[in-house]
Structures are given as C-alpha cells and as structure tokens.
Design a protein around this motif. Structure first.
Motif, PDB file in Angstrom:
ATOM      1  N   LEU A 123       0.832  -1.201   0.000  1.00  0.00           N
ATOM      2  CA  LEU A 123       0.000   0.000   0.000  1.00  0.00           C
ATOM      3  C   LEU A 123       0.866   1.249   0.000  1.00  0.00           C
ATOM      4  CD1 LEU A 123      -2.466  -1.058   2.828  1.00  0.00           C
ATOM      5  CD2 LEU A 123      -2.938  -1.074   0.403  1.00  0.00           C
ATOM      6  N   MET A 124       0.372   2.253  -0.690  1.00  0.00           N
ATOM      7  CA  MET A 124       0.952   3.584  -0.620  1.00  0.00           C
ATOM      8  C   MET A 124      -0.126   4.476  -0.007  1.00  0.00           C
ATOM      9  SD  MET A 124       2.794   3.652  -4.347  1.00  0.00           S
ATOM     10  CE  MET A 124       3.114   5.374  -4.331  1.00  0.00           C
ATOM     11  N   GLU A 134       4.991  -4.565   7.530  1.00  0.00           N
ATOM     12  CA  GLU A 134       6.307  -3.958   7.370  1.00  0.00           C
ATOM     13  C   GLU A 134       6.138  -2.519   6.900  1.00  0.00           C
ATOM     14  OE1 GLU A 134      10.404  -4.844   4.885  1.00  0.00           O
ATOM     15  OE2 GLU A 134       8.797  -6.314   4.906  1.00  0.00           O
ATOM     16  N   ASN A 135       6.718  -1.602   7.639  1.00  0.00           N
ATOM     17  CA  ASN A 135       6.662  -0.186   7.296  1.00  0.00           C
ATOM     18  C   ASN A 135       7.955   0.180   6.578  1.00  0.00           C
ATOM     19  OD1 ASN A 135       6.265   2.514   7.080  1.00  0.00           O
ATOM     20  ND2 ASN A 135       6.266   2.931   9.273  1.00  0.00           N
ATOM     21  N   ILE A 171       3.692   0.764   2.978  1.00  0.00           N
ATOM     22  CA  ILE A 171       3.387  -0.283   3.953  1.00  0.00           C
ATOM     23  C   ILE A 171       3.189  -1.605   3.203  1.00  0.00           C
ATOM     24  CG2 ILE A 171       1.820  -1.018   5.793  1.00  0.00           C
ATOM     25  CD1 ILE A 171       3.061   1.613   6.483  1.00  0.00           C
ATOM     26  N   ILE A 172       3.704  -2.708   3.777  1.00  0.00           N
ATOM     27  CA  ILE A 172       3.498  -4.036   3.194  1.00  0.00           C
ATOM     28  C   ILE A 172       2.867  -4.935   4.249  1.00  0.00           C
ATOM     29  CG2 ILE A 172       4.601  -6.093   2.259  1.00  0.00           C
ATOM     30  CD1 ILE A 172       6.725  -4.298   1.078  1.00  0.00           C
ATOM     31  N   PHE A 173       1.712  -5.520   3.907  1.00  0.00           N
ATOM     32  CA  PHE A 173       1.035  -6.498   4.752  1.00  0.00           C
ATOM     33  C   PHE A 173       1.291  -7.882   4.162  1.00  0.00           C
ATOM     34  CE2 PHE A 173      -1.357  -2.787   5.928  1.00  0.00           C
ATOM     35  CZ  PHE A 173      -1.820  -3.028   7.201  1.00  0.00           C
ATOM     36  N   LYS A 174       1.700  -8.829   4.983  1.00  0.00           N
ATOM     37  CA  LYS A 174       1.787 -10.225   4.550  1.00  0.00           C
ATOM     38  C   LYS A 174       0.606 -10.945   5.184  1.00  0.00           C
ATOM     39  CE  LYS A 174       6.577 -10.002   3.683  1.00  0.00           C
ATOM     40  NZ  LYS A 174       7.918 -10.173   4.035  1.00  0.00           N
ATOM     41  N   PHE A 200       0.057  -9.257  -4.355  1.00  0.00           N
ATOM     42  CA  PHE A 200       0.907 -10.234  -5.011  1.00  0.00           C
ATOM     43  C   PHE A 200       0.760 -11.581  -4.321  1.00  0.00           C
ATOM     44  CE2 PHE A 200       3.048  -6.127  -5.329  1.00  0.00           C
ATOM     45  CZ  PHE A 200       3.111  -5.994  -6.703  1.00  0.00           C
ATOM     46  N   ARG A 201       0.667 -12.636  -5.101  1.00  0.00           N
ATOM     47  CA  ARG A 201       0.604 -13.989  -4.550  1.00  0.00           C
ATOM     48  C   ARG A 201       2.013 -14.424  -4.189  1.00  0.00           C
ATOM     49  NH1 ARG A 201      -2.734 -18.884  -5.849  1.00  0.00           N
ATOM     50  NH2 ARG A 201      -2.042 -20.251  -4.185  1.00  0.00           N
TER      51      ARG A 201
END
Length: 150
Positions: A8-9, A40-41, A64-67, A94-95
């Motif tokens: 996300l942005m 992850e920020n 920001i990245i969410f797993k 993304f898979r």
C-alpha cells in the motif's frame, strides 16, 4: 489459504491518523476471515513520479506491506474496498509462492551427476520420449519414396 503480499501507498498524514488508517485496513482483513502474518513499514518517502488519486496530486507517500493469508475471493473484495478508501493512493496484491520442502545436503551435491536422484529421473524421462533428431517421418503412402517432392 493462499499467502499474499498487500503493498500500500498511503497519503502523507500525521502518525495518529496513520495509526487509525492502518487499524481500519487491518480490521477489513480480519472481518473477512484473513490472517495478518506481518506488517512492514518501509517509511515515508518521495514517490518516483507524481500520482493523482481521489482528486488530489500526491508526491510523497507512506509505504506499507502487509503479509496476509486469506481466500481468493477476499482479495477481490479487499481490492474493491481499498480502491474507494481516500487514504490509500495505490494498492497492489501479489501472490507469494510457497517454500518447497527440498532438502539439499552436501553429500548429495558432491555425488557425480550420474548418481544424483534428479539426474537419474531425467534420464528415465528421456528414454521414454522420442528423439527428434533420429526420428524419421513415415509417409503412410506405401511407397518407399515421397511422390510429391520435386
């Protein structure tokens, strides 16, 4: 459930507002039965090019990245909901490929190629296939020559 990475942005905003936005984003995942494994920020930085979203032009964003683990239909629902959110400038899903359980040891790597298990499997497959260099086409004409060739 498949594993996904949701990048996300988010628009430039103060930290308390950023916290409420991240809470809202994570509750949307939880309400649809998803599991968040990691957040992850990547920080607040300039965007590579200016982008317009929701009627505003943005030059900086919080990355920001969410797993997450969630169902396939849930991903479509989340993308649709996040496209309407005014705090989110861009969002991509993304898979993530599952890690294979291939165990590699030094002993198997030190073997000569002919004795390795995967090489022996490739040799067996090669024996069952037709060799395209030695295979001769059969004309099924009953003649020992091809009559239509000049």
């Amino acid at each position: 459930m498949p594993a996904y990475e949701l990048s996300l942005m988010l628009r430039a905003m103060p930290k308390p507002e950023l916290k409420t936005t991240l809470t809202r984003i994570s509750h949307a995942i939880f309400n649809r039965g998803g599991i968040i494994k990691n957040i992850e920020n990547l920080g607040f930085r300039k965007m590579p090019y200016k982008t317009s979203a929701h009627g505003l032009v943005h030059r900086e964003a919080n990355y920001i990245i969410f797993k997450i683990d969630t169902g396939t239909q849930t991903v479509a629902d989340l993308k649709e909901e996040y496209s309407r959110d005014v705090d989110i400038i861009r969002q991509r899903v993304f898979r993530v490929q599952e890690d294979s359980d291939h165990a590699c040891t030094l002993e198997t790597e030190m073997l000569p190629p002919a004795y390795r298990e995967e090489v022996q499997k490739m040799i067996e497959v090669g024996k069952t296939q037709v060799n395209r260099f030695t295979y001769k086409f059969k004309y099924n004409s009953g003649l020992d020559y091809y009559p239509f060739q000049k």
